[in-house]
Design an enzyme around this catalytic site. Structure first.
Site, PDB file in Angstrom:
ATOM      1  CG  ASN A  83      -1.790  -1.268   1.228  1.00  0.00           C
ATOM      2  OD1 ASN A  83      -1.619  -2.094   2.111  1.00  0.00           O
ATOM      3  ND2 ASN A  83      -2.654  -1.454   0.250  1.00  0.00           N
ATOM      4  CB  ILE A  91       0.665   6.371   2.188  1.00  0.00           C
ATOM      5  CG1 ILE A  91       2.091   6.528   2.708  1.00  0.00           C
ATOM      6  CG2 ILE A  91      -0.128   5.388   3.050  1.00  0.00           C
ATOM      7  CD1 ILE A  91       2.193   7.302   4.010  1.00  0.00           C
ATOM      8  CB  CYS A  92      -2.776   3.204  -1.264  1.00  0.00           C
ATOM      9  SG  CYS A  92      -4.463   2.851  -1.750  1.00  0.00           S
ATOM     10  CG  LEU A  93      -4.477   5.420   5.312  1.00  0.00           C
ATOM     11  CD1 LEU A  93      -4.804   3.964   5.665  1.00  0.00           C
ATOM     12  CD2 LEU A  93      -3.498   5.981   6.340  1.00  0.00           C
TER      13      LEU A  93
END
Length: 197
Positions: A83, A91-93
C-alpha cells in the site's frame, strides 16, 4: 492558513509530542518550520511485522485548507509494502484521500499509517509489483528493506545480500541493486538483464 487552523495544529503537534501513550507506540514528530506546514514524522516498525525494529521517516505537508483538507503524507524511508509506492513513498490510505474528515488529527493519521504496516491490503495496492510478491512470500523482501533502509534489527538474509553484492561487484549502486532485485523476485539473472539491457 487561518489562525483557527494554526491553533488547532499547534494543539495536535503538542498532543503527539507530549502524549506518553503515543511515544510508547514509537510515533514522534519533528516540526520543520514555524508555520507548521512541514513536519517530519517518525514511526517505529510495529513488533511482529516485517518492519519490526526499523525507524521510518514520513514527510508531512499541511495544506492551507487544513483541517478541511487532509495532510499530504508519504514515506521518506524506503519501504516494501503493497500500500506504499516502493519508488515514491506515496501511501494508499483512504483517510489521506476521500475518507478524510475535519475531525481527524495528526495523531490519527500517524496511528493509521502504523496500523497499515501491521495489516497490509495487497488486494487494494498502491504498488502492484509489491502486492503480487507480498501475496507469495510476504516477509522476506520487506524484512530486507527494513534492515537496509530503516536500520532494522532482524538478521540479514544472507542469500539476498549475496545477490546484492554480486550486482555491486558489477558497478551497480546498492540501492538500485536492492530495488531491481526486489522487483524481479530476487532472480539475479532477470535483474542483471534488466539493469544492463
Amino acid at each position: 492558513m487561518s489562525n483557527i487552523a494554526f491553533n488547532r495544529l499547534q494543539r495536535e503537534c503538542k498532543e503527539v509530542v507530549t502524549n506518553s501513550e503515543i511515544s510508547e507506540t514509537g510515533i514522534m514528530i519533528e516540526i520543520l518550520n514555524e508555520n507548521l506546514t512541514e513536519i517530519k514524522g517518525h514511526i517505529r516498525g510495529p513488533p511482529d511485522t516485517p518492519y519490526a525494529g526499523g525507524m521510518f521517516d514520513l514527510d508531512i505537508k499541511i495544506p492551507d485548507q487544513y483541517p478541511f483538507s487532509p495532510p499530504s503524507v508519504k514515506f521518506a524511508t524506503k519501504i516494501w509494502h503493497p500500500n506504499v509506492s516502493s519508488q515514491t513513498g506515496v501511501i494508499c490510505l483512504d483517510i489521506l484521500k476521500d475518507q478524510w474528515a475535519a475531525s481527524l488529527t495528526l495523531r490519527t493519521v500517524l496511528l493509521s499509517i502504523q496500523a497499515l504496516m501491521c495489516t497490509a491490503e495487497p488486494k487494494d495496492p498502491q504498488d502492484a509489483v509489491v502486492a503480487k510478491q507480498y501475496m507469495d512470500k510476504p516477509q522476506a523482501t520487506a524484512e530486507y528493506w527494513t534492515l537496509k533502509f530503516a536500520k532494522g534489527t532482524l538478521p540479514v538474509n544472507a542469500d539476498y545480500q549475496a545477490r546484492v553484492d554480486k550486482l555491486k561487484d558489477m558497478g551497480v549502486r546498492e540501492e538500485e541493486a536492492i530495488s531491481v532485485l526486489s522487483c524481479n523476485n530476487w532472480d539475479l539473472n532477470r535483474a542483471t538483464v534488466y539493469i544492463f539491457s
